[in-house]
Enzyme design. Structure first.
Site, PDB file in Angstrom:
ATOM      1  N   VAL A  19      35.346 -28.768  71.815  1.00 54.05           N
ATOM      2  CA  VAL A  19      36.209 -28.598  72.983  1.00 54.05           C
ATOM      3  C   VAL A  19      37.451 -27.750  72.698  1.00 54.05           C
ATOM      4  CG1 VAL A  19      37.682 -30.631  72.638  1.00 54.05           C
ATOM      5  CG2 VAL A  19      37.062 -29.926  74.960  1.00 54.05           C
ATOM      6  N   TYR A  20      37.773 -27.499  71.428  1.00 55.58           N
ATOM      7  CA  TYR A  20      38.974 -26.733  71.119  1.00 55.58           C
ATOM      8  C   TYR A  20      38.827 -25.285  71.614  1.00 55.58           C
ATOM      9  CZ  TYR A  20      40.376 -30.478  67.868  1.00 55.58           C
ATOM     10  OH  TYR A  20      40.728 -31.675  67.298  1.00 55.58           O
ATOM     11  N   SER A  21      39.727 -24.910  72.511  1.00 57.93           N
ATOM     12  CA  SER A  21      39.742 -23.550  73.072  1.00 57.93           C
ATOM     13  C   SER A  21      38.362 -23.141  73.575  1.00 57.93           C
ATOM     14  CB  SER A  21      40.271 -22.543  72.042  1.00 57.93           C
ATOM     15  OG  SER A  21      41.599 -22.851  71.691  1.00 57.93           O
TER      16      SER A  21
END
Length: 326
Positions: free
Chosen positions: A60-62
């Site tokens: 989900v990061y960036s």
């Protein structure tokens, strides 16, 4: 750099883990303060040069771009068998049904997407980013076990939750003969010590590795009280973690400042040395957006706090509301 066993497993990891949430396209996802690829790569290379072999990111990061950046950098700067790559599943990756959570469908879809972005055929540590109250834990655990059996994942880990929930997951895996969680990535630092009550003793008892996130409290322990950074201005999640305890937290930050000045070292070294000295902690997860962030983190491993200094750091703490589980 020190290297230690990962809990009760045979896996060896560096005593520090580089957290890669700061690396990603700032226009994608919810981290406008993240560094784009060309600005991110020097930090990954620096970490490797300092002996860091453990790298943590999440799907989900960036919006997945963190995994892409980390994967390309590690392929360019290291051999695959030299590094331990950790990523996570749970967060929503798009609109509509089955695009988030810990259902079998979502897990099976997201591991393949993460492997493509990372450019590898296996992940060393696959972690559930949070619990999914809408999916039976048995469904989640069996799906994760099948990923291990398929060779896509080497080890399984979990992140912030109540100790009773983690104990239930460990028990369910053992009962069914599924692969157990071998690590806990939890919220732990001088400003948030609630994990000392139940989770850390449970992990010690069960031989579970502990890899704390935010060991410097989103930088609050490293700068003057009231000083703000570009990230602090836009990090809504980080602000929510500490918004209700600012008055009490300031006394802890003041104690860190006094000891750092007496030692003539940066405050980050004092705060991280305190986390690392806990016998339950395997490898704190540190972020780096400036070169000195990594050199300070490595130096913190050599800093031995006295009993008197530890007592001074811990004395101002008061119980905090549970934070970081969602």
């Amino acid at each position: 750099m020190e290297y230690v066993k990962f809990g009760s497993t045979g896996l060896e990891v560096s005593r520090l883990c580089l957290g890669c949430m700061s690396y990603g396209e700032p226009s994608r996802g919810g981290h406008p303060w993240s560094l784009p690829e060309q600005e991110s790569r020097p930090f990954i290379q620096q970490a490797l040069e300092l002996g860091v072999t453990f790298f943590d990111t999440a799907n989900v990061y960036s919006d997945g771009t963190s995994e892409e950046i980390v994967g390309r950098a590690l392929r360019d700067f290291a051999r695959r068998d030299e590094v331990v790559i950790a990523t996570k599943v749970h967060g929503r990756m798009g609109p509509g049904p089955n695009r988030g959570g810990l259902s079998r469908k979502h897990i099976m879809s997201e591991i393949d997407a993460s492997l493509r972005r990372l450019g590898t055929d296996y992940v060393d540590l696959y972690q559930i980013h949070r619990l999914d109250p809408t999916t039976p834990i048995e469904e989640t655990l069996e799906a994760l076990h099948d990923l291990v059996r398929a060779g896509k994942v080497r080890y399984l880990g979990a992140s912030s939750m109540y100790a009773w929930q983690f104990a239930k997951a460990l028990w369910a895996a053992e009962r069914h003969g599924w692969t157990r969680f071998v690590s806990m990535q939890n919220h732990y630092n001088l400003l948030y010590r609630e994990e000392e009550r139940e989770m850390l003793p449970l992990c010690l008892d069960q031989g579970v590795a502990v890899i704390p996130w935010s060991p410097l409290a989103r930088g609050r322990l490293t700068r003057d009280w009231g000083e703000h950074t570009a990230r602090a201005e836009t990090d809504e999640f980080g602000r929510a973690l500490y918004a209700r305890t600012e008055e009490n937290d300031r006394a802890v930050v003041d104690a860190v400042t006094r000891i750092a000045r007496a030692r003539d070292v940066p405050r980050a070294q004092v705060a991280l040395a305190w986390v690392a000295r806990n016998p339950a902690v395997t490898a704190p997860i540190v972020g780096a957006t400036k070169p000195h962030h990594l050199t300070d983190a490595v130096a913190a491993l050599e800093l031995q706090l006295t009993d008197e200094e530890v007592a001074a750091l811990e004395a101002p703490y008061v119980p905090h509301p549970v934070a970081g589980f969602r």
